[in-house]
Design a protein around this motif. Structure first.
Motif, PDB file in Angstrom:
ATOM      1  N   GLN A  14      31.835  21.970  48.867  1.00  0.00           N
ATOM      2  CA  GLN A  14      31.810  21.005  47.776  1.00  0.00           C
ATOM      3  C   GLN A  14      32.934  21.328  46.795  1.00  0.00           C
ATOM      4  N   GLY A  32      34.583  21.151  43.213  1.00  0.00           N
ATOM      5  CA  GLY A  32      34.208  20.951  41.804  1.00  0.00           C
ATOM      6  C   GLY A  32      35.430  20.547  41.009  1.00  0.00           C
ATOM      7  N   SER A  48      36.247  25.012  44.974  1.00  0.00           N
ATOM      8  CA  SER A  48      34.849  25.208  45.324  1.00  0.00           C
ATOM      9  C   SER A  48      34.170  26.015  44.218  1.00  0.00           C
ATOM     10  N   GLU A  49      32.856  26.123  44.285  1.00  0.00           N
ATOM     11  CA  GLU A  49      32.108  26.882  43.271  1.00  0.00           C
ATOM     12  C   GLU A  49      32.532  28.351  43.263  1.00  0.00           C
ATOM     13  N   GLN A  50      32.760  28.896  44.430  1.00  0.00           N
ATOM     14  CA  GLN A  50      33.175  30.297  44.518  1.00  0.00           C
ATOM     15  C   GLN A  50      34.568  30.489  43.900  1.00  0.00           C
ATOM     16  N   GLN A  55      35.881  28.633  41.558  1.00  0.00           N
ATOM     17  CA  GLN A  55      35.705  28.480  40.119  1.00  0.00           C
ATOM     18  C   GLN A  55      35.169  29.773  39.504  1.00  0.00           C
ATOM     19  N   LYS A  56      34.261  30.420  40.201  1.00  0.00           N
ATOM     20  CA  LYS A  56      33.688  31.678  39.720  1.00  0.00           C
ATOM     21  C   LYS A  56      34.780  32.745  39.607  1.00  0.00           C
TER      22      LYS A  56
END
Length: 163
Positions: free
Chosen positions: A4, A6, A11-13, A15-16
């Protein structure tokens, strides 16, 4: 199945990890370490350049003239001297960069502002710390001199561009 996406197509990872890197770059400790490392590299290059231009040790520790030594030994001693001078310069630049950067970052965090006052105060503290071993008069002179230099550089850097 594709991950996905964002914000910004990450991806969420991703972004982290971006948030972790950003928070690290905003840390005073990381800023000090980076300034010290860059100062070490620049100081080493500057020291190498300056030491390669001068040779002011005409005698060996035993009192023998270097010009009377074999060429190979002259070259070896010259490179050894250049290396020690470069390393000394690198350490000094690293210390100045780390102390100034860390101090300015801490002052900026305490004041919650980014302005010329931070640079002047950090310059004064840095100059005082670096000259402290020479006595209070030298520390005061170092404070004033480094503060003035910091103010001049920061004022120049904050000038509007030609765009």
């Amino acid at each position: 199945m594709a991950p996905q996406a964002g914000a910004g197509g990450m991806s969420e990872q991703e972004q982290k990890y971006a948030k972790i890197i950003q928070s690290g770059m905003e840390s005073c400790v990381v800023k000090s370490i980076m300034a010290g490392g860059i100062g070490f590299a620049l100081g080493g290059a500057f020291g190498l350049f300056v030491s390669s231009m001068s040779y002011d040790t005409p005698l060996t520790p035993q009192g023998q003239a270097i010009a009377n030594l074999p060429v190979r030994e002259q070259i070896r001693r010259g490179f050894k001297d250049m290396g020690s001078r470069s390393y000394s310069s690198a350490k000094n630049f690293a210390l100045v960069g780390a102390v100034f950067s860390g101090t300015e970052c801490c002052i900026e965090g305490l004041r919650a502002k980014s302005d010329l006052t931070n640079s002047v105060a950090a310059g004064c503290i840095t100059g005082g710390i670096l000259a402290r071993n020479a006595g209070p008069q030298a520390a005061l002179l170092g404070c004033g001199g480094f503060a003035a230099f910091s103010a001049a550089i920061d004022a120049y850097m904050r000038m509007p561009g030609d765009s």
